[in-house]
Design a protein around this motif. Structure first.
Motif, PDB file in Angstrom:
ATOM      1  N   GLY A   8     -36.782  61.111  60.706  1.00  0.00           N
ATOM      2  CA  GLY A   8     -37.157  62.508  60.843  1.00  0.00           C
ATOM      3  C   GLY A   8     -38.594  62.819  60.467  1.00  0.00           C
ATOM      4  O   GLY A   8     -39.441  61.919  60.362  1.00  0.00           O
ATOM      5  N   GLU A  52     -36.837  68.691  65.379  1.00  0.00           N
ATOM      6  CA  GLU A  52     -35.400  68.777  65.101  1.00  0.00           C
ATOM      7  C   GLU A  52     -34.574  68.621  66.383  1.00  0.00           C
ATOM      8  O   GLU A  52     -33.574  67.907  66.412  1.00  0.00           O
ATOM      9  CB  GLU A  52     -35.107  70.127  64.426  1.00  0.00           C
ATOM     10  CG  GLU A  52     -33.672  70.316  63.989  1.00  0.00           C
ATOM     11  CD  GLU A  52     -33.467  71.646  63.279  1.00  0.00           C
ATOM     12  OE1 GLU A  52     -34.397  72.490  63.276  1.00  0.00           O
ATOM     13  OE2 GLU A  52     -32.375  71.842  62.721  1.00  0.00           O
ATOM     14  N   LEU A  55     -34.267  65.075  67.612  1.00  0.00           N
ATOM     15  CA  LEU A  55     -33.312  64.283  66.820  1.00  0.00           C
ATOM     16  C   LEU A  55     -31.882  64.625  67.228  1.00  0.00           C
ATOM     17  O   LEU A  55     -31.031  63.737  67.366  1.00  0.00           O
ATOM     18  CB  LEU A  55     -33.537  64.532  65.323  1.00  0.00           C
ATOM     19  CG  LEU A  55     -34.870  63.996  64.790  1.00  0.00           C
ATOM     20  CD1 LEU A  55     -35.202  64.609  63.428  1.00  0.00           C
ATOM     21  CD2 LEU A  55     -34.861  62.480  64.687  1.00  0.00           C
ATOM     22  N   ALA A  73     -32.940  61.514  57.993  1.00  0.00           N
ATOM     23  CA  ALA A  73     -33.257  62.825  58.585  1.00  0.00           C
ATOM     24  C   ALA A  73     -34.385  63.534  57.835  1.00  0.00           C
ATOM     25  O   ALA A  73     -34.771  64.643  58.220  1.00  0.00           O
ATOM     26  CB  ALA A  73     -32.005  63.697  58.637  1.00  0.00           C
ATOM     27  N   TYR A  76     -34.979  67.500  57.264  1.00  0.00           N
ATOM     28  CA  TYR A  76     -33.874  68.155  57.974  1.00  0.00           C
ATOM     29  C   TYR A  76     -32.520  67.860  57.332  1.00  0.00           C
ATOM     30  O   TYR A  76     -31.542  68.557  57.597  1.00  0.00           O
ATOM     31  CB  TYR A  76     -33.856  67.731  59.445  1.00  0.00           C
ATOM     32  CG  TYR A  76     -35.032  68.236  60.245  1.00  0.00           C
ATOM     33  CD1 TYR A  76     -35.557  69.504  60.043  1.00  0.00           C
ATOM     34  CD2 TYR A  76     -35.638  67.437  61.218  1.00  0.00           C
ATOM     35  CE1 TYR A  76     -36.645  69.968  60.770  1.00  0.00           C
ATOM     36  CE2 TYR A  76     -36.723  67.888  61.955  1.00  0.00           C
ATOM     37  CZ  TYR A  76     -37.227  69.153  61.725  1.00  0.00           C
ATOM     38  OH  TYR A  76     -38.299  69.597  62.456  1.00  0.00           O
ATOM     39  N   SER A  80     -30.696  71.270  58.232  1.00  0.00           N
ATOM     40  CA  SER A  80     -30.357  71.344  59.659  1.00  0.00           C
ATOM     41  C   SER A  80     -28.855  71.403  59.946  1.00  0.00           C
ATOM     42  O   SER A  80     -28.163  70.382  59.978  1.00  0.00           O
ATOM     43  CB  SER A  80     -30.966  70.167  60.417  1.00  0.00           C
ATOM     44  OG  SER A  80     -30.631  70.276  61.791  1.00  0.00           O
ATOM     45  N   LEU A  83     -28.369  69.524  63.345  1.00  0.00           N
ATOM     46  CA  LEU A  83     -28.218  68.064  63.247  1.00  0.00           C
ATOM     47  C   LEU A  83     -26.811  67.716  62.744  1.00  0.00           C
ATOM     48  O   LEU A  83     -26.158  66.797  63.256  1.00  0.00           O
ATOM     49  CB  LEU A  83     -29.301  67.507  62.321  1.00  0.00           C
ATOM     50  CG  LEU A  83     -29.577  66.015  62.382  1.00  0.00           C
ATOM     51  CD1 LEU A  83     -29.834  65.513  63.801  1.00  0.00           C
ATOM     52  CD2 LEU A  83     -30.769  65.687  61.484  1.00  0.00           C
TER      53      LEU A  83
END
Ligand code: CA2
Length: 141
Positions: A8, A52, A55, A73, A76, A80, A83
């Motif tokens: 990330g 983001e 990913l 990550a 994030y 997130s 995610l």
């Protein structure tokens, strides 16, 4: 056996900025070490994105492309929901890794939104977390 390593935001700066926190090893060095460890055991793909959405798309697209995803990550991890939802929705097992021990750092890093939907979490071993992530991935399938 194919293992996809996702990295990330800001991990492209590894070894170049804040070495007192993240060390002097670059992400390319880590990729080399993972590839060496995986030799003859798995095909490795390494990706890094600061985005983001990219990913999330990589997690969605992993079905049929990878047997296991190993993800750092980065920031994030703690923010997130998107995610987390992508990991929760995929049938591909996901292993969470971190260089640092997120539980020993600032309180906002203690919570990982993705941890409950991952197979497990490895953190605190520096670049070796990636090697342990590889071994965890190999042990799953
Ligand atoms: O310990 C880890 O691997 C982290 O995922 C690293 C993230 C951090 O936000 C997580 O809480 C834990 C930060 C990655 C940024 O890496 C940098 C490397 C060099 C210079 C600046 C940032």
């Amino acid at each position: 056996m194919k293992i996809l390593f996702l990295n990330g935001p800001n991990l492209n700066l590894l070894g170049q900025r804040q070495p007192e926190i993240y060390g002097t090893t670059t992400l390319a060095d880590i990729e080399d070490a993972v590839r060496e460890q995986a030799e003859g055991r798995a095909d490795i793909e390494f990706r890094q994105s600061n985005d983001e959405g990219a990913l999330v798309t990589s997690v969605q697209d992993a079905v049929g492309q990878a047997d296991v995803v190993v993800i750092n990550a980065a920031g994030y991890t703690h923010t997130s929901v998107a995610l987390r939802d992508a990991i929760s929705a995929t049938e591909v097992p996901v292993v969470e890794i971190h260089l640092s021990n997120i539980h020993a750092r600032e309180e906002f890093r203690h919570n990982s939104l993705i941890a409950p939907v991952c197979q497990g979490q490895i953190c605190g071993f520096g670049p070796t977390s990636y090697i342990l992530g590889l071994e965890a991935a190999l042990s799953i399938k």
